[in-house]
Design an enzyme around this catalytic site. Structure first.
Site, PDB file in Angstrom:
ATOM      1  CG  HIS A 140      48.130 -90.012  30.319  1.00 26.92           C
ATOM      2  ND1 HIS A 140      48.721 -90.349  31.505  1.00 26.92           N
ATOM      3  CD2 HIS A 140      48.700 -88.848  29.936  1.00 26.92           C
ATOM      4  CE1 HIS A 140      49.623 -89.420  31.829  1.00 26.92           C
ATOM      5  NE2 HIS A 140      49.629 -88.505  30.888  1.00 26.92           N
ATOM      6  CG  ASP A 217      41.779 -89.834  31.667  1.00 28.03           C
ATOM      7  OD1 ASP A 217      41.606 -88.704  32.153  1.00 28.03           O
ATOM      8  OD2 ASP A 217      42.899 -90.254  31.275  1.00 28.03           O
ATOM      9  CD  GLN A 220      44.710 -83.306  27.562  1.00 28.60           C
ATOM     10  OE1 GLN A 220      44.468 -82.185  27.128  1.00 28.60           O
ATOM     11  NE2 GLN A 220      45.802 -83.559  28.243  1.00 28.60           N
ATOM     12  CE  LYS A 243      46.410 -83.094  31.949  1.00 28.52           C
ATOM     13  NZ  LYS A 243      47.809 -82.969  31.556  1.00 28.52           N
ATOM     14  CB  CYS A 381      52.271 -89.906  29.534  1.00 29.15           C
ATOM     15  SG  CYS A 381      53.449 -89.032  30.548  1.00 29.15           S
TER      16      CYS A 381
END
Ligand SMILES: Cc1ncc(COP(=O)(O)O)c(C=O)c1O
Length: 423
Positions: A140, A217, A220, A243, A381
């Site tokens: 991202h 990261d 998600q 999220k 993104c």
């Protein structure tokens, strides 16, 4: 499986796979009863942000209605209660990620801030001219630009691990990119535009053989699968509250205690200090050293309620439900004439990115919206991913625990409208 058939009927545990009570789960999310253009909303943009369960809304209202006070300062009871609620939330996030201790969890605004914090503290104090930071093609922008800024400032070099046609990380290339100048690897756990789930444990293992720390990261991954930062072995892990079925404006950075202790502060201000004189300031202990100023107290409490909610449903049931739904949706979309999926990794979760013949993704998004179906269109993104696959944009349907097979049918029906309009 037919749309009318519940994916996981009933409550409790079948022989081996825990089941999710679809009706109960949906009833927890007030927004799912909304209509759009006179039809029930089908919300399939969960990779952008998820909807909020009533328990999170209640926790936010309760905090402002009965607990609101600034924290870590007041000696009066209300302030102490608010402090306790905030620190309890930190403990919940620590347990959720299986951190060794609560002090390893720093509250941030979002995942983006977590990555910038590491770049500006750990990065600035470790990276020098000629050093390298390794990321991948599927990052991202939040996991690209902070490293570009750092590399520009330090005269360092960004190295990028390529991905295959299926959207998988090329591990051999990754290994060959790590060298004596590598100072950090920063890699996404699950791609937001391809759905690929990366072998982060293996990535960490490879990096650590060269003594290179790894940031993962988890923006998600963290709402689709259980995350155990100690089992992954990573040095940093970032999540973003909105999220995780939680509020906006709150996220968390996990960092290994030893690294956090050694890192300089991020921002200066109240609460991050131990003592201040004009000659010299000393800093507070972690995690407070990294939380300057009044934090998003309500947001942290709301995030605590969100991880409680996820734990209550259980990742066993969530992951099984979403896996079956992903299989159903993949098969259904592949029946749509002219549709091509972008991102077909063997290890993949809950994201369907696609292109449709000559129809621009924005036209797809606009037409399906007229049928009450919300999907995302654009580059998500991740412009380098679009370049890698030679497309300007994709349409993306992304799933969460409350989505159903009949909603996928609504998406497919809406896509036939797109076909009708464009012939
Ligand atoms: C993989 C990934 N990383 C980072 C981010 C940034 O999250 P936030 O905007 O909440 O900081 C996102 C958001 O879409 C994402 O999907």
């Amino acid at each position: 499986m037919n749309a009318g058939e519940a994916l996981t009927p009933g409550v409790g545990t079948s022989e081996t796979v825990p089941v999710l009570d679809e009706d109960w789960v949906r009833a927890q999310f007030p927004i799912l009863s909304e209509t759009v253009r006179g039809v029930p909303l089908v919300y399939l943009d969960n990779a952008a942000t998820t909807q909020k369960p009533q328990s999170v809304l209640d926790a936010l209202a309760r905090y402002y209605a009965s607990q609101n006070a600034n924290i870590h300062r007041g000696v009066y009871q209300l302030s102490q209660e608010a402090t306790q609620a905030y620190e309890d939330a930190r403990g919940k996030v620590a347990t959720f990620l299986n951190a060794a201790e609560s002090a390893e969890i720093i509250f941030t605004r979002n995942a983006t801030e977590g990555i910038n914090l590491v770049a500006q503290t750990f990065g600035r104090s470790t990276v020098s001219t000629g050093d390298e930071v390794v990321i991948s093609t599927m990052e991202h922008h939040s996991n690209i630009v902070p490293w570009q800024l750092l590399c520009e400032e330090k005269g360092a070099r960004l190295r990028v691990v390529p991905i295959s046609d299926a959207g998988e990380l090329m591990l051999d290339e990754f290994e060959s990119l790590i060298g004596p100048r590598t100072k950090l690897v920063s890699i996404v756990h699950m791609s937001n535009s391809l759905g690929t789930v990366n072998p982060v444990r293996r990535v960490v293992e490879l990096a650590h053989t060269h003594d290179v720390p790894v940031l993962v990261d988890g923006s998600q991954a963290a709402y689709h699968m259980p995350v155990d930062v100690q089992a992954i072995g990573c040095d940093f892990y970032v999540v973003t509250g909105h999220k995780l079925y939680g509020p906006t404006g709150i996220g968390a950075l996990y960092g290994r205690r030893q690294l956090l202790d050694a890192m300089p502060p991020y921002q200066g201000g109240g609460d991050m200090i131990s003592s201040v004189t004009f000659e010299r300031t000393t800093y507070n202990e972690v995690p407070h050293k990294f939380e300057a100023g009044t934090p998003h107290i309500a947001g942290a409490i709301g995030l605590g309620a969100a991880v409680d909610f996820i734990d209550g449903v259980g990742f066993g049931a969530i992951a099984a439900h979403e896996r079956r739904l992903l299989e159903y949706a993949t098969a259904a979309l592949l029946e749509v004439p002219g549709l091509r999926l972008i991102g077909t990794a063997r290890e993949k979760a809950s994201i369907l990115s696609f292109v449709l013949d000559d129809v621009h993704a924005h036209d797809i998004g606009t037409i399906v919206d007229t049928e009450g179906v919300a999907i995302r269109t654009g580059h998500h993104c991740t412009q380098p991913v679009m370049d890698r696959f030679g497309v300007p944009a994709t349409a993306r349907a992304s799933l969460a625990m409350y989505n159903t097979a009949s909603e996928i049918d609504r998406l497919v029906a809406a896509l036939s409208k797109v076909r009708e309009v464009f012939g």
